[in-house]
Write an enzyme that holds these catalytic residues in place. Structure first.
Site, PDB file in Angstrom:
ATOM      1  N   GLY A  46       0.790  -1.226   0.000  1.00 36.83           N
ATOM      2  CA  GLY A  46       0.000   0.000   0.000  1.00 36.83           C
ATOM      3  C   GLY A  46       0.824   1.278   0.000  1.00 36.83           C
ATOM      4  O   GLY A  46       0.341   2.327   0.426  1.00 36.83           O
ATOM      5  N   ARG A  55     -15.752 -14.991  -9.510  1.00 34.68           N
ATOM      6  CA  ARG A  55     -15.200 -13.661  -9.726  1.00 34.68           C
ATOM      7  C   ARG A  55     -16.327 -12.620  -9.782  1.00 34.68           C
ATOM      8  O   ARG A  55     -16.208 -11.514  -9.260  1.00 34.68           O
ATOM      9  CB  ARG A  55     -14.399 -13.679 -11.042  1.00 34.68           C
ATOM     10  CG  ARG A  55     -13.461 -12.535 -11.241  1.00 34.68           C
ATOM     11  CD  ARG A  55     -12.620 -12.716 -12.493  1.00 34.68           C
ATOM     12  NE  ARG A  55     -11.525 -13.653 -12.337  1.00 34.68           N
ATOM     13  CZ  ARG A  55     -10.352 -13.368 -11.763  1.00 34.68           C
ATOM     14  NH1 ARG A  55     -10.119 -12.177 -11.279  1.00 34.68           N
ATOM     15  NH2 ARG A  55      -9.414 -14.271 -11.681  1.00 34.68           N
ATOM     16  N   ARG A  64      -6.053  -8.072  -8.515  1.00 31.59           N
ATOM     17  CA  ARG A  64      -7.194  -8.865  -8.974  1.00 31.59           C
ATOM     18  C   ARG A  64      -7.585  -8.384 -10.365  1.00 31.59           C
ATOM     19  O   ARG A  64      -7.615  -7.181 -10.618  1.00 31.59           O
ATOM     20  CB  ARG A  64      -8.418  -8.671  -8.055  1.00 31.59           C
ATOM     21  CG  ARG A  64      -8.246  -9.129  -6.634  1.00 31.59           C
ATOM     22  CD  ARG A  64      -8.305 -10.613  -6.496  1.00 31.59           C
ATOM     23  NE  ARG A  64      -9.544 -11.181  -7.044  1.00 31.59           N
ATOM     24  CZ  ARG A  64      -9.702 -12.487  -7.285  1.00 31.59           C
ATOM     25  NH1 ARG A  64      -8.739 -13.321  -7.037  1.00 31.59           N
ATOM     26  NH2 ARG A  64     -10.845 -12.927  -7.779  1.00 31.59           N
ATOM     27  N   LEU A 110     -10.350  -7.544 -12.822  1.00 27.79           N
ATOM     28  CA  LEU A 110     -11.737  -7.133 -12.580  1.00 27.79           C
ATOM     29  C   LEU A 110     -12.632  -7.548 -13.742  1.00 27.79           C
ATOM     30  O   LEU A 110     -12.206  -7.548 -14.901  1.00 27.79           O
ATOM     31  CB  LEU A 110     -11.779  -5.619 -12.382  1.00 27.79           C
ATOM     32  CG  LEU A 110     -10.987  -5.149 -11.157  1.00 27.79           C
ATOM     33  CD1 LEU A 110     -10.695  -3.656 -11.233  1.00 27.79           C
ATOM     34  CD2 LEU A 110     -11.718  -5.504  -9.876  1.00 27.79           C
ATOM     35  N   ASN A 113      -5.615   3.193 -12.432  1.00 28.75           N
ATOM     36  CA  ASN A 113      -4.641   2.180 -12.020  1.00 28.75           C
ATOM     37  C   ASN A 113      -3.239   2.746 -12.223  1.00 28.75           C
ATOM     38  O   ASN A 113      -3.032   3.637 -13.048  1.00 28.75           O
ATOM     39  CB  ASN A 113      -4.806   0.918 -12.869  1.00 28.75           C
ATOM     40  CG  ASN A 113      -3.883  -0.196 -12.435  1.00 28.75           C
ATOM     41  OD1 ASN A 113      -3.683  -0.430 -11.236  1.00 28.75           O
ATOM     42  ND2 ASN A 113      -3.290  -0.898 -13.390  1.00 28.75           N
ATOM     43  N   HIS A 142       0.614   1.271 -13.155  1.00 28.22           N
ATOM     44  CA  HIS A 142       1.277   0.074 -13.654  1.00 28.22           C
ATOM     45  C   HIS A 142       2.780   0.352 -13.728  1.00 28.22           C
ATOM     46  O   HIS A 142       3.186   1.405 -14.222  1.00 28.22           O
ATOM     47  CB  HIS A 142       0.723  -0.291 -15.040  1.00 28.22           C
ATOM     48  CG  HIS A 142       1.309  -1.544 -15.576  1.00 28.22           C
ATOM     49  ND1 HIS A 142       0.963  -2.801 -15.097  1.00 28.22           N
ATOM     50  CD2 HIS A 142       2.255  -1.760 -16.524  1.00 28.22           C
ATOM     51  CE1 HIS A 142       1.649  -3.716 -15.740  1.00 28.22           C
ATOM     52  NE2 HIS A 142       2.447  -3.118 -16.611  1.00 28.22           N
ATOM     53  N   GLU A 156      -9.843  -4.137 -20.978  1.00 29.40           N
ATOM     54  CA  GLU A 156      -8.625  -4.895 -21.271  1.00 29.40           C
ATOM     55  C   GLU A 156      -7.538  -4.568 -20.240  1.00 29.40           C
ATOM     56  O   GLU A 156      -7.336  -3.394 -19.905  1.00 29.40           O
ATOM     57  CB  GLU A 156      -8.142  -4.518 -22.679  1.00 29.40           C
ATOM     58  CG  GLU A 156      -7.323  -5.593 -23.354  1.00 29.40           C
ATOM     59  CD  GLU A 156      -6.874  -5.140 -24.743  1.00 29.40           C
ATOM     60  OE1 GLU A 156      -5.817  -5.592 -25.182  1.00 29.40           O
ATOM     61  OE2 GLU A 156      -7.580  -4.309 -25.361  1.00 29.40           O
ATOM     62  N   ASP A 198      -4.435  -3.458 -18.259  1.00 32.13           N
ATOM     63  CA  ASP A 198      -3.303  -2.533 -18.424  1.00 32.13           C
ATOM     64  C   ASP A 198      -3.342  -1.740 -19.738  1.00 32.13           C
ATOM     65  O   ASP A 198      -2.306  -1.293 -20.235  1.00 32.13           O
ATOM     66  CB  ASP A 198      -1.956  -3.281 -18.309  1.00 32.13           C
ATOM     67  CG  ASP A 198      -1.773  -3.916 -16.942  1.00 32.13           C
ATOM     68  OD1 ASP A 198      -2.353  -3.395 -15.967  1.00 32.13           O
ATOM     69  OD2 ASP A 198      -1.073  -4.932 -16.853  1.00 32.13           O
ATOM     70  N   THR A 213       9.560   4.800  -6.411  1.00 35.94           N
ATOM     71  CA  THR A 213       9.747   6.174  -5.943  1.00 35.94           C
ATOM     72  C   THR A 213       9.012   7.159  -6.858  1.00 35.94           C
ATOM     73  O   THR A 213       8.400   8.127  -6.386  1.00 35.94           O
ATOM     74  CB  THR A 213      11.260   6.510  -5.920  1.00 35.94           C
ATOM     75  OG1 THR A 213      11.899   5.540  -5.105  1.00 35.94           O
ATOM     76  CG2 THR A 213      11.523   7.886  -5.356  1.00 35.94           C
TER      77      THR A 213
HETATM   78  C1  GRF Z   1       3.357  -1.092  -7.570  1.00 33.57           C
HETATM   79  O1  GRF Z   1       4.578  -1.311  -8.227  1.00 33.57           O
HETATM   80  C2  GRF Z   1       2.259  -0.918  -8.579  1.00 33.57           C
HETATM   81  O2  GRF Z   1       2.672  -0.274  -9.733  1.00 33.57           O
HETATM   82  C3  GRF Z   1       1.906  -2.334  -8.877  1.00 33.57           C
HETATM   83  O3  GRF Z   1       1.991  -3.002  -7.644  1.00 33.57           O
HETATM   84  C4  GRF Z   1       2.895  -2.302  -6.784  1.00 33.57           C
HETATM   85  C5  GRF Z   1       2.128  -1.943  -5.547  1.00 33.57           C
HETATM   86  O4  GRF Z   1       2.925  -1.384  -4.559  1.00 33.57           O
HETATM   87  N1  GRF Z   1       0.625  -2.420  -9.525  1.00 33.57           N
HETATM   88  P1  GRF Z   1       2.226  -0.746  -3.268  1.00 33.57           P
HETATM   89  O5  GRF Z   1       1.273  -1.777  -2.700  1.00 33.57           O
HETATM   90  O6  GRF Z   1       1.533   0.503  -3.693  1.00 33.57           O
HETATM   91  O7  GRF Z   1       3.373  -0.492  -2.332  1.00 33.57           O
END
Ligand code: GRF
Length: 195
Positions: free
Chosen positions: A13, A70, A96, A98, A112, A114, A148, A150, A177
């Site tokens: 988190g 699901r 997960r 979705l 999201n 990524h 779809e 990502d 970071t």
């Molecule tokens: C991050 O690298 C995010 O991009 C990916 O999962 C990781 C989650 O890290 N989807 P955190 O739980 O926010 O520390």
């Protein structure tokens, strides 16, 4: 109109914490009426839950393993989210996939992050794959979630160098970071744009 944010996590988190900290430091509540209303997790052991509770944010766990399908899990998750009247639903390390029905329900207000420069390296193991491909640069992407995985309109990105001898772990730290910089920024920008 609500300016509530609901954040979904499965693990550490740290992105959720970055958003909560930015909201506090930049006084999103006072200046814009924006607040993080709840943090929801599909895992009881998600480390980020403790941080959220310490911040006085409502938390809830819905264990996906206790649902028959699901679809059933996503329906329960949607109900838990809607209870907080969200303007924006933020996936922050929510591991997960979705269902289309869930994505459709929150279309336009589901974000999201990524850990790659999309559209390169969708899916898992992004850092090792970037290293193996010989990329000189890696990074992270905030995008709107569509059916779809990502894929979906890109809202913000940050670039980091891939250094000689990098391990996936070292690169992941460098990318993370930057995730903490762009995710709060993208969340605020999206809410202000759509108010
Ligand atoms: C991050 O690298 C995010 O991009 C990916 O999962 C990781 C989650 O890290 N989807 P955190 O739980 O926010 O520390």
């Amino acid at each position: 109109m609500s300016k509530n944010i609901v954040i979904l996590i499965s693990g550490g988190g740290s992105n959720m914490a970055a958003i909560v900290r930015a909201a506090r430091q930049q006084d999103w509540a006072g200046r814009h009426g924006i607040r993080v209303a709840a943090v929801l997790s599909n895992r009881q052991d998600a480390a980020g839950l403790a941080f959220a509770r310490e911040q006085g944010i409502a938390t809830e766990v819905l264990d996906h393993k206790t649902y028959p399908s699901r679809e059933a899990f996503d329906a329960a998750l949607a109900q838990a989210i809607v209870a907080h009247d969200p303007a924006l639903v933020v996936l922050a390390g929510f591991m997960r996939i979705l269902t289309p029905a869930f994505v459709e329900r929150f279309a336009g207000r589901l974000l999201n992050i990524h850990p790659s420069l999309l559209p390169a390296f969708t899916g898992l193991d992004t850092h090792q794959r970037a290293i193996d491909a010989g990329c000189r640069f890696a990074g992270c992407t905030v995008h709107e979630v569509t059916a779809e995985l990502d894929v979906g309109p890109i809202l913000d990105q940050a670039v980091v160098p891939v250094l000689p001898g990098d391990t996936a772990q070292a690169l992941a730290v460098r990318v993370l970071t930057q995730e903490h910089v762009i995710y709060p920024r993208a969340v605020l920008a999206h809410l202000l744009r759509n108010q």
